[in-house]
Enzyme design. Structure first.
Site, PDB file in Angstrom:
ATOM      1  N   HIS A  56      46.333  24.922  35.572  1.00 54.40           N
ATOM      2  CA  HIS A  56      46.553  26.157  34.457  1.00 54.40           C
ATOM      3  C   HIS A  56      47.475  25.508  33.383  1.00 54.40           C
ATOM      4  CE1 HIS A  56      44.732  29.411  36.884  1.00 54.40           C
ATOM      5  NE2 HIS A  56      45.393  28.707  38.134  1.00 54.40           N
ATOM      6  N   LEU A  57      46.847  25.377  31.948  1.00 49.37           N
ATOM      7  CA  LEU A  57      47.640  24.932  30.824  1.00 49.37           C
ATOM      8  C   LEU A  57      48.223  25.992  30.056  1.00 49.37           C
ATOM      9  CD1 LEU A  57      45.489  21.623  29.901  1.00 49.37           C
ATOM     10  CD2 LEU A  57      47.431  21.773  31.259  1.00 49.37           C
ATOM     11  N   ARG A  58      47.651  27.325  30.403  1.00 51.79           N
ATOM     12  CA  ARG A  58      48.185  28.479  29.812  1.00 51.79           C
ATOM     13  C   ARG A  58      48.163  28.457  28.201  1.00 51.79           C
ATOM     14  NH1 ARG A  58      48.359  30.846  34.660  1.00 51.79           N
ATOM     15  NH2 ARG A  58      50.430  30.201  35.669  1.00 51.79           N
ATOM     16  N   ASN A  88      41.817  31.419  32.790  1.00 51.84           N
ATOM     17  CA  ASN A  88      42.506  32.723  32.696  1.00 51.84           C
ATOM     18  C   ASN A  88      43.581  32.517  31.642  1.00 51.84           C
ATOM     19  OD1 ASN A  88      43.912  30.913  34.444  1.00 51.84           O
ATOM     20  ND2 ASN A  88      44.887  32.552  35.504  1.00 51.84           N
ATOM     21  N   HIS A 175      37.793  31.751  43.544  1.00 52.60           N
ATOM     22  CA  HIS A 175      38.834  31.993  43.854  1.00 52.60           C
ATOM     23  C   HIS A 175      38.586  33.320  44.816  1.00 52.60           C
ATOM     24  CE1 HIS A 175      43.236  33.269  43.251  1.00 52.60           C
ATOM     25  NE2 HIS A 175      42.666  34.677  43.961  1.00 52.60           N
ATOM     26  N   HIS A 228      41.483  26.289  46.429  1.00 57.02           N
ATOM     27  CA  HIS A 228      42.775  26.481  47.253  1.00 57.02           C
ATOM     28  C   HIS A 228      42.505  27.099  48.540  1.00 57.02           C
ATOM     29  CE1 HIS A 228      42.637  30.334  45.073  1.00 57.02           C
ATOM     30  NE2 HIS A 228      43.132  29.969  44.026  1.00 57.02           N
ATOM     31  N   ASN A 274      49.372  32.429  45.133  1.00 55.97           N
ATOM     32  CA  ASN A 274      48.294  32.937  45.513  1.00 55.97           C
ATOM     33  C   ASN A 274      47.058  31.858  45.570  1.00 55.97           C
ATOM     34  OD1 ASN A 274      45.690  33.974  45.574  1.00 55.97           O
ATOM     35  ND2 ASN A 274      46.188  35.558  43.820  1.00 55.97           N
ATOM     36  N   ASP A 301      46.190  23.244  41.471  1.00 52.07           N
ATOM     37  CA  ASP A 301      46.635  24.645  41.276  1.00 52.07           C
ATOM     38  C   ASP A 301      48.075  24.755  40.345  1.00 52.07           C
ATOM     39  OD1 ASP A 301      46.230  27.585  40.800  1.00 52.07           O
ATOM     40  OD2 ASP A 301      46.529  28.142  42.799  1.00 52.07           O
ATOM     41  N   HIS A 305      55.288  29.175  35.059  1.00 59.47           N
ATOM     42  CA  HIS A 305      55.712  30.343  34.718  1.00 59.47           C
ATOM     43  C   HIS A 305      57.112  30.279  34.069  1.00 59.47           C
ATOM     44  CE1 HIS A 305      52.410  32.834  36.518  1.00 59.47           C
ATOM     45  NE2 HIS A 305      52.564  32.080  37.479  1.00 59.47           N
TER      46      HIS A 305
HETATM   47 ZN   LIG Z   1      43.336  30.934  42.198  1.00 61.74          ZN
END
Ligand SMILES: [Zn+2]
Length: 427
Positions: A56-58, A88, A175, A228, A274, A301, A305
Protein backbone atom coordinates in the site's frame (compact mmCIF):
# COMPACT_ATOMS: atom_id res chain seq x y z
CA UNK A 1 25.71 4.93 -15.46
CA UNK A 2 28.12 3.41 -12.95
CA UNK A 3 29.61 -0.04 -13.36
CA UNK A 4 29.86 -2.16 -10.22
CA UNK A 5 32.25 -5.04 -9.67
CA UNK A 6 30.85 -7.06 -6.78
CA UNK A 7 33.53 -9.33 -5.37
CA UNK A 8 33.36 -12.53 -3.35
CA UNK A 9 29.57 -12.68 -3.23
CA UNK A 10 27.59 -15.82 -2.53
CA UNK A 11 24.76 -16.01 -5.07
CA UNK A 12 21.81 -17.74 -3.35
CA UNK A 13 24.21 -18.98 -0.69
CA UNK A 14 26.53 -20.71 -3.17
CA UNK A 15 30.32 -20.59 -3.62
CA UNK A 16 31.66 -17.00 -3.54
CA UNK A 17 32.14 -15.43 -6.96
CA UNK A 18 32.42 -12.02 -8.65
CA UNK A 19 29.63 -10.21 -10.52
CA UNK A 20 29.87 -7.26 -12.89
CA UNK A 21 26.88 -4.96 -13.24
CA UNK A 22 27.20 -3.02 -16.47
CA UNK A 23 24.74 -1.50 -18.91
CA UNK A 24 21.82 -2.50 -16.70
CA UNK A 25 22.59 -6.21 -16.85
CA UNK A 26 24.76 -8.75 -15.08
CA UNK A 27 27.94 -9.13 -17.15
CA UNK A 28 31.11 -11.23 -17.17
CA UNK A 29 33.46 -9.91 -14.43
CA UNK A 30 36.40 -10.57 -16.76
CA UNK A 31 35.12 -7.60 -18.79
CA UNK A 32 35.15 -5.18 -15.82
CA UNK A 33 36.39 -1.72 -16.86
CA UNK A 34 39.24 -0.25 -14.79
CA UNK A 35 36.97 2.45 -13.35
CA UNK A 36 34.28 0.04 -12.12
CA UNK A 37 33.25 0.71 -8.53
CA UNK A 38 34.29 -2.29 -6.43
CA UNK A 39 31.88 -3.57 -3.78
CA UNK A 40 33.48 -6.07 -1.42
CA UNK A 41 30.67 -8.53 -0.73
CA UNK A 42 32.58 -11.00 1.43
CA UNK A 43 30.07 -12.77 3.67
CA UNK A 44 27.10 -11.37 1.73
CA UNK A 45 24.39 -13.32 -0.06
CA UNK A 46 23.12 -12.07 -3.45
CA UNK A 47 19.43 -12.58 -4.12
CA UNK A 48 17.37 -11.46 -7.10
CA UNK A 49 15.67 -8.12 -6.42
CA UNK A 50 12.62 -8.83 -4.27
CA UNK A 51 9.15 -8.40 -5.78
CA UNK A 52 6.21 -7.51 -3.57
CA UNK A 53 2.76 -8.42 -4.83
CA UNK A 54 1.00 -6.50 -2.05
CA UNK A 55 2.11 -2.97 -1.06
CA UNK A 56 0.00 0.00 0.00
CA UNK A 57 1.70 3.19 -1.21
CA UNK A 58 -1.30 5.40 -0.23
CA UNK A 59 -0.80 7.91 -3.06
CA UNK A 60 -3.02 9.44 -4.36
CA UNK A 61 -5.04 10.67 -1.43
CA UNK A 62 -3.24 9.74 1.79
CA UNK A 63 0.12 11.39 1.29
CA UNK A 64 0.19 11.97 5.06
CA UNK A 65 0.68 8.18 5.46
CA UNK A 66 2.99 7.43 2.52
CA UNK A 67 3.83 8.62 -0.98
CA UNK A 68 5.00 6.63 -3.97
CA UNK A 69 8.43 8.15 -3.38
CA UNK A 70 8.73 7.31 0.35
CA UNK A 71 7.11 3.90 -0.06
CA UNK A 72 9.51 2.92 -2.84
CA UNK A 73 12.42 4.23 -0.75
CA UNK A 74 11.31 1.85 2.01
CA UNK A 75 11.02 -0.89 -0.60
CA UNK A 76 14.58 -0.33 -1.83
CA UNK A 77 15.84 -0.35 1.79
CA UNK A 78 14.14 -3.73 2.17
CA UNK A 79 15.78 -5.18 -0.96
CA UNK A 80 12.81 -4.80 -3.31
CA UNK A 81 13.16 -3.78 -6.94
CA UNK A 82 9.46 -4.04 -7.80
CA UNK A 83 6.24 -3.55 -5.86
CA UNK A 84 2.60 -3.94 -6.81
CA UNK A 85 0.69 -0.94 -5.44
CA UNK A 86 -2.74 -1.76 -4.08
CA UNK A 87 -5.78 0.02 -5.48
CA UNK A 88 -7.48 1.29 -2.30
CA UNK A 89 -6.20 4.85 -2.72
CA UNK A 90 -8.29 8.06 -2.80
CA UNK A 91 -9.41 8.15 -5.54
CA UNK A 92 -9.45 4.40 -5.97
CA UNK A 93 -7.25 3.02 -8.77
CA UNK A 94 -10.25 1.87 -10.80
CA UNK A 95 -9.56 3.68 -14.09
CA UNK A 96 -6.75 3.83 -16.63
CA UNK A 97 -6.10 7.43 -15.51
CA UNK A 98 -5.36 6.60 -11.88
CA UNK A 99 -3.25 3.49 -12.57
CA UNK A 100 -1.20 5.46 -15.11
CA UNK A 101 -0.69 8.21 -12.53
CA UNK A 102 0.67 5.73 -9.95
CA UNK A 103 2.84 4.01 -12.56
CA UNK A 104 4.28 7.38 -13.68
CA UNK A 105 4.98 8.49 -10.09
CA UNK A 106 6.94 5.26 -9.58
CA UNK A 107 9.04 5.90 -12.67
CA UNK A 108 9.73 9.48 -11.60
CA UNK A 109 10.80 8.44 -8.10
CA UNK A 110 13.12 5.81 -9.58
CA UNK A 111 13.78 3.69 -6.47
CA UNK A 112 11.77 0.65 -7.43
CA UNK A 113 9.46 -0.33 -10.28
CA UNK A 114 5.81 0.25 -9.38
CA UNK A 115 3.16 -1.97 -10.93
CA UNK A 116 -0.30 -0.64 -10.07
CA UNK A 117 -3.01 -3.08 -9.03
CA UNK A 118 -6.40 -2.22 -10.50
CA UNK A 119 -9.60 -2.30 -8.46
CA UNK A 120 -12.03 -5.10 -9.29
CA UNK A 121 -15.11 -2.97 -8.62
CA UNK A 122 -15.79 0.74 -9.05
CA UNK A 123 -14.62 2.57 -5.93
CA UNK A 124 -13.96 -0.88 -4.35
CA UNK A 125 -17.64 -0.59 -3.44
CA UNK A 126 -18.42 -4.16 -4.52
CA UNK A 127 -21.35 -3.16 -6.72
CA UNK A 128 -20.19 -3.17 -10.34
CA UNK A 129 -17.04 -4.14 -12.19
CA UNK A 130 -14.42 -1.46 -12.83
CA UNK A 131 -12.99 -0.95 -16.33
CA UNK A 132 -10.60 -3.88 -16.07
CA UNK A 133 -9.84 -3.99 -19.80
CA UNK A 134 -8.99 -0.28 -19.99
CA UNK A 135 -6.55 -0.67 -17.07
CA UNK A 136 -5.00 -3.74 -18.71
CA UNK A 137 -4.57 -1.81 -21.99
CA UNK A 138 -3.18 1.33 -20.30
CA UNK A 139 0.50 2.29 -20.14
CA UNK A 140 0.53 0.67 -16.66
CA UNK A 141 -0.39 -2.71 -18.26
CA UNK A 142 -2.31 -3.87 -15.17
CA UNK A 143 -2.48 -7.65 -14.70
CA UNK A 144 -3.37 -7.90 -10.99
CA UNK A 145 -6.82 -6.80 -9.88
CA UNK A 146 -7.92 -6.50 -6.27
CA UNK A 147 -10.37 -4.69 -4.01
CA UNK A 148 -7.89 -5.34 -1.19
CA UNK A 149 -8.98 -3.81 2.08
CA UNK A 150 -12.37 -5.18 1.13
CA UNK A 151 -13.53 -8.56 -0.07
CA UNK A 152 -15.32 -9.07 -3.37
CA UNK A 153 -18.05 -10.78 -1.40
CA UNK A 154 -20.72 -10.93 -4.13
CA UNK A 155 -20.28 -14.33 -5.79
CA UNK A 156 -21.67 -13.16 -9.13
CA UNK A 157 -19.31 -10.18 -9.31
CA UNK A 158 -16.40 -12.41 -8.35
CA UNK A 159 -17.35 -14.87 -11.07
CA UNK A 160 -17.58 -12.08 -13.67
CA UNK A 161 -14.21 -10.66 -12.63
CA UNK A 162 -12.57 -14.08 -12.90
CA UNK A 163 -14.08 -14.53 -16.36
CA UNK A 164 -13.15 -11.03 -17.53
CA UNK A 165 -9.44 -11.14 -16.61
CA UNK A 166 -8.87 -14.29 -18.67
CA UNK A 167 -8.91 -12.14 -21.82
CA UNK A 168 -5.61 -10.50 -20.87
CA UNK A 169 -4.06 -13.19 -18.65
CA UNK A 170 -4.89 -11.23 -15.51
CA UNK A 171 -5.45 -12.48 -11.99
CA UNK A 172 -7.95 -11.55 -9.30
CA UNK A 173 -6.25 -11.17 -5.90
CA UNK A 174 -8.91 -11.71 -3.27
CA UNK A 175 -8.95 -10.22 0.22
CA UNK A 176 -10.85 -13.15 1.71
CA UNK A 177 -13.10 -11.78 4.45
CA UNK A 178 -16.77 -12.67 4.67
CA UNK A 179 -18.16 -9.26 5.68
CA UNK A 180 -21.16 -10.37 7.74
CA UNK A 181 -19.01 -12.74 9.82
CA UNK A 182 -16.54 -9.96 10.60
CA UNK A 183 -18.77 -6.98 11.38
CA UNK A 184 -16.94 -4.84 13.99
CA UNK A 185 -14.34 -7.64 14.37
CA UNK A 186 -11.16 -6.54 16.11
CA UNK A 187 -8.92 -9.58 16.66
CA UNK A 188 -8.72 -13.33 16.15
CA UNK A 189 -11.80 -15.05 17.58
CA UNK A 190 -10.87 -17.33 20.44
CA UNK A 191 -10.60 -17.63 24.16
CA UNK A 192 -8.38 -14.54 24.27
CA UNK A 193 -10.78 -12.25 22.37
CA UNK A 194 -13.46 -13.14 24.90
CA UNK A 195 -11.17 -12.39 27.81
CA UNK A 196 -9.98 -9.07 26.33
CA UNK A 197 -13.51 -8.00 25.41
CA UNK A 198 -12.57 -7.43 21.76
CA UNK A 199 -14.99 -8.62 19.05
CA UNK A 200 -13.76 -11.85 17.50
CA UNK A 201 -12.76 -12.42 13.86
CA UNK A 202 -13.38 -16.10 13.15
CA UNK A 203 -11.07 -18.13 10.93
CA UNK A 204 -14.12 -19.33 9.03
CA UNK A 205 -14.71 -15.79 7.70
CA UNK A 206 -11.51 -16.18 5.68
CA UNK A 207 -11.85 -19.87 4.91
CA UNK A 208 -15.44 -19.67 3.62
CA UNK A 209 -14.46 -17.12 0.96
CA UNK A 210 -11.35 -19.08 -0.08
CA UNK A 211 -13.42 -22.25 -0.41
CA UNK A 212 -15.99 -20.45 -2.54
CA UNK A 213 -13.41 -18.71 -4.71
CA UNK A 214 -11.28 -21.76 -5.52
CA UNK A 215 -14.49 -23.46 -6.68
CA UNK A 216 -15.43 -20.41 -8.76
CA UNK A 217 -11.94 -20.24 -10.27
CA UNK A 218 -12.18 -23.92 -11.17
CA UNK A 219 -15.66 -23.48 -12.62
CA UNK A 220 -14.69 -20.63 -14.97
CA UNK A 221 -11.11 -21.86 -15.60
CA UNK A 222 -9.49 -18.70 -14.38
CA UNK A 223 -6.56 -17.67 -12.23
CA UNK A 224 -7.09 -16.78 -8.54
CA UNK A 225 -4.63 -15.34 -6.05
CA UNK A 226 -5.40 -15.36 -2.33
CA UNK A 227 -4.02 -12.41 -0.35
CA UNK A 228 -2.56 -12.68 3.17
CA UNK A 229 -3.56 -16.22 4.14
CA UNK A 230 -3.70 -16.28 7.94
CA UNK A 231 -5.22 -19.55 9.17
CA UNK A 232 -4.27 -23.23 9.19
CA UNK A 233 -7.65 -24.03 7.66
CA UNK A 234 -6.94 -21.72 4.71
CA UNK A 235 -3.66 -23.53 4.07
CA UNK A 236 -5.54 -26.85 4.04
CA UNK A 237 -8.12 -25.50 1.56
CA UNK A 238 -5.45 -24.19 -0.81
CA UNK A 239 -3.56 -27.48 -0.59
CA UNK A 240 -6.77 -29.30 -1.48
CA UNK A 241 -7.53 -26.93 -4.39
CA UNK A 242 -4.01 -27.25 -5.82
CA UNK A 243 -4.34 -31.02 -5.54
CA UNK A 244 -7.44 -30.78 -7.73
CA UNK A 245 -5.55 -28.69 -10.30
CA UNK A 246 -7.21 -25.35 -9.56
CA UNK A 247 -5.09 -22.43 -10.85
CA UNK A 248 -4.71 -20.78 -7.45
CA UNK A 249 -1.74 -19.06 -5.83
CA UNK A 250 -1.47 -17.67 -2.32
CA UNK A 251 0.60 -15.35 -0.20
CA UNK A 252 1.57 -15.19 3.47
CA UNK A 253 2.74 -12.02 5.22
CA UNK A 254 5.84 -11.86 7.41
CA UNK A 255 3.81 -10.72 10.44
CA UNK A 256 1.57 -13.79 10.22
CA UNK A 257 4.65 -16.02 10.08
CA UNK A 258 6.19 -14.55 13.23
CA UNK A 259 3.62 -12.78 15.42
CA UNK A 260 0.59 -14.21 17.22
CA UNK A 261 -2.71 -13.01 18.64
CA UNK A 262 -1.51 -12.91 22.26
CA UNK A 263 0.09 -9.54 21.38
CA UNK A 264 -3.43 -8.09 21.41
CA UNK A 265 -3.32 -8.42 25.20
CA UNK A 266 -1.13 -5.31 25.18
CA UNK A 267 -4.06 -3.39 23.62
CA UNK A 268 -1.38 -1.68 21.51
CA UNK A 269 -2.95 -0.98 18.09
CA UNK A 270 0.42 -1.45 16.38
CA UNK A 271 -0.58 -5.16 16.46
CA UNK A 272 -3.99 -4.53 14.88
CA UNK A 273 -4.02 -5.84 11.33
CA UNK A 274 -6.40 -7.28 8.74
CA UNK A 275 -6.59 -10.25 8.73
CA UNK A 276 -5.69 -10.39 12.42
CA UNK A 277 -2.69 -12.05 14.03
CA UNK A 278 -3.72 -15.65 14.69
CA UNK A 279 -2.61 -18.46 16.99
CA UNK A 280 0.82 -20.09 17.20
CA UNK A 281 -0.67 -23.18 15.51
CA UNK A 282 -1.85 -21.03 12.57
CA UNK A 283 1.59 -19.42 12.23
CA UNK A 284 3.20 -22.86 12.28
CA UNK A 285 0.83 -24.08 9.53
CA UNK A 286 1.66 -21.01 7.42
CA UNK A 287 5.39 -21.65 7.76
CA UNK A 288 4.91 -25.30 6.80
CA UNK A 289 2.69 -24.30 3.85
CA UNK A 290 5.25 -21.77 2.66
CA UNK A 291 8.01 -24.39 2.96
CA UNK A 292 6.15 -27.06 0.97
CA UNK A 293 4.91 -24.65 -1.72
CA UNK A 294 1.21 -24.64 -0.80
CA UNK A 295 1.71 -20.95 -0.07
CA UNK A 296 3.55 -19.64 -3.14
CA UNK A 297 4.94 -16.33 -1.96
CA UNK A 298 5.67 -13.92 0.84
CA UNK A 299 3.97 -10.55 0.36
CA UNK A 300 4.37 -7.68 2.80
CA UNK A 301 0.92 -6.03 2.96
CA UNK A 302 2.97 -2.93 3.87
CA UNK A 303 0.23 -0.68 5.29
CA UNK A 304 1.46 2.70 6.52
CA UNK A 305 -0.75 4.76 8.81
CA UNK A 306 -0.04 8.17 10.38
CA UNK A 307 0.25 8.22 14.17
CA UNK A 308 -3.21 9.74 14.72
CA UNK A 309 -4.76 6.64 13.10
CA UNK A 310 -2.74 4.25 15.29
CA UNK A 311 -2.08 6.08 18.58
CA UNK A 312 -5.61 5.70 19.88
CA UNK A 313 -7.70 3.02 21.52
CA UNK A 314 -7.67 -0.39 19.85
CA UNK A 315 -11.23 -0.35 18.52
CA UNK A 316 -10.79 3.06 16.86
CA UNK A 317 -7.36 2.34 15.33
CA UNK A 318 -6.73 1.57 11.67
CA UNK A 319 -5.77 -1.95 10.54
CA UNK A 320 -2.27 -2.45 9.16
CA UNK A 321 1.49 -2.58 9.71
CA UNK A 322 4.66 -1.50 7.94
CA UNK A 323 6.46 -4.40 6.29
CA UNK A 324 8.83 -3.57 3.44
CA UNK A 325 12.00 -2.91 5.40
CA UNK A 326 11.70 -5.93 7.72
CA UNK A 327 10.29 -8.62 5.39
CA UNK A 328 13.57 -10.31 4.49
CA UNK A 329 14.74 -10.32 8.12
CA UNK A 330 11.50 -11.89 9.33
CA UNK A 331 11.67 -14.51 6.58
CA UNK A 332 15.26 -15.26 7.54
CA UNK A 333 14.26 -15.70 11.19
CA UNK A 334 11.16 -17.81 10.59
CA UNK A 335 12.13 -19.79 7.48
CA UNK A 336 15.90 -19.80 6.88
CA UNK A 337 17.35 -19.91 10.39
CA UNK A 338 14.82 -22.66 11.18
CA UNK A 339 15.95 -24.79 8.22
CA UNK A 340 12.58 -24.60 6.42
CA UNK A 341 13.97 -22.75 3.38
CA UNK A 342 17.38 -22.18 1.81
CA UNK A 343 18.24 -18.96 -0.03
CA UNK A 344 17.09 -20.42 -3.35
CA UNK A 345 13.75 -21.08 -1.68
CA UNK A 346 13.61 -17.48 -0.49
CA UNK A 347 14.39 -16.24 -4.02
CA UNK A 348 11.52 -18.35 -5.37
CA UNK A 349 9.01 -17.06 -2.81
CA UNK A 350 10.06 -13.40 -2.65
CA UNK A 351 11.15 -12.77 -6.26
CA UNK A 352 10.59 -15.39 -8.97
CA UNK A 353 7.07 -16.49 -8.02
CA UNK A 354 5.59 -13.05 -7.26
CA UNK A 355 6.99 -11.79 -10.58
CA UNK A 356 5.35 -14.71 -12.39
CA UNK A 357 1.99 -14.20 -10.67
CA UNK A 358 2.10 -10.46 -11.49
CA UNK A 359 3.18 -11.25 -15.08
CA UNK A 360 6.32 -9.10 -14.86
CA UNK A 361 8.87 -11.92 -15.03
CA UNK A 362 10.27 -10.62 -18.32
CA UNK A 363 11.91 -7.86 -16.20
CA UNK A 364 11.84 -8.96 -12.57
CA UNK A 365 12.24 -12.20 -10.68
CA UNK A 366 15.11 -13.27 -12.94
CA UNK A 367 18.13 -15.29 -11.86
CA UNK A 368 21.30 -13.47 -10.82
CA UNK A 369 23.23 -14.60 -13.92
CA UNK A 370 25.18 -13.15 -16.84
CA UNK A 371 22.87 -11.51 -19.38
CA UNK A 372 19.98 -11.02 -16.94
CA UNK A 373 18.68 -7.62 -15.76
CA UNK A 374 20.82 -6.37 -12.89
CA UNK A 375 18.07 -6.29 -10.29
CA UNK A 376 19.52 -7.73 -7.11
CA UNK A 377 20.04 -7.33 -3.40
CA UNK A 378 23.17 -7.92 -1.32
CA UNK A 379 22.22 -9.17 2.12
CA UNK A 380 24.22 -9.82 5.27
CA UNK A 381 22.53 -12.71 7.10
CA UNK A 382 25.04 -12.57 9.98
CA UNK A 383 24.10 -9.01 10.99
CA UNK A 384 21.66 -8.31 13.83
CA UNK A 385 19.73 -5.13 14.39
CA UNK A 386 17.18 -3.74 16.78
CA UNK A 387 14.26 -2.24 14.87
CA UNK A 388 13.91 1.50 15.50
CA UNK A 389 10.80 3.08 13.92
CA UNK A 390 12.64 6.41 13.71
CA UNK A 391 15.02 4.88 11.15
CA UNK A 392 12.39 3.84 8.61
CA UNK A 393 12.27 5.42 5.15
CA UNK A 394 8.49 5.22 5.31
CA UNK A 395 6.50 8.32 6.24
CA UNK A 396 4.74 6.23 8.88
CA UNK A 397 6.10 4.54 11.99
CA UNK A 398 3.69 1.66 12.64
CA UNK A 399 6.12 -1.25 12.70
CA UNK A 400 5.13 -4.14 14.98
CA UNK A 401 8.82 -5.10 15.32
CA UNK A 402 9.94 -1.96 17.13
CA UNK A 403 12.46 -2.80 19.81
CA UNK A 404 12.80 -6.37 18.53
CA UNK A 405 16.16 -7.73 17.46
CA UNK A 406 15.95 -9.24 13.97
CA UNK A 407 18.61 -11.03 11.94
CA UNK A 408 20.09 -9.72 8.71
CA UNK A 409 20.63 -6.43 6.96
CA UNK A 410 20.19 -5.22 3.38
CA UNK A 411 23.58 -3.87 2.39
CA UNK A 412 22.83 -2.91 -1.23
CA UNK A 413 19.97 -2.95 -3.71
CA UNK A 414 20.49 -2.53 -7.44
CA UNK A 415 17.76 -1.60 -9.92
CA UNK A 416 18.86 -2.15 -13.53
CA UNK A 417 22.48 -1.99 -12.38
CA UNK A 418 22.16 1.28 -10.47
CA UNK A 419 22.44 1.31 -6.67
CA UNK A 420 19.28 2.45 -4.91
CA UNK A 421 20.85 1.38 -1.60
CA UNK A 422 24.60 1.10 -0.92
CA UNK A 423 26.34 0.44 2.41
CA UNK A 424 22.87 0.22 3.91
CA UNK A 425 22.06 3.80 2.87
CA UNK A 426 19.54 5.10 0.39
CA UNK A 427 21.26 6.53 -2.70
ZN1 LIG B 1 -6.10 -7.14 2.48
Amino acid sequence: MSNYLITNVSVLGGTPTDLLLSGGVVADPADAPADAEVVDATGLVALPGLVDLHTHLREPGREDAETVETGTQAAAMGGFTAVHAMANTEPVADTAGVVEQVWRLGREAGYCDVFPVGAVTVGIAGERLAELGAMADSAARVRVFSDDGRCVSDAVLMRRALEYVKAFDGVVAQHAQEPRLTEDAQMNEGELSGRLGLAGWPAVAEEAIIARDVLLAEHVGSRLHVCHVSTAGSVELIRWAKGKGVDVTAEACPHHLLLTDDLAATYDPVYKVNPPLRTAADAEALRAGLADGTIDIVATDHAPHPHEDKDCEWAAAAFGMLGLETALSVVQQTMVDTGLLDWAGVAERMSYAPARIGRVSDRHGRPVAVGEPANLVLYDPSARRTVDPAETASLSRNTPYRGMELPGRVVATFLRGQATVLDGKLQ
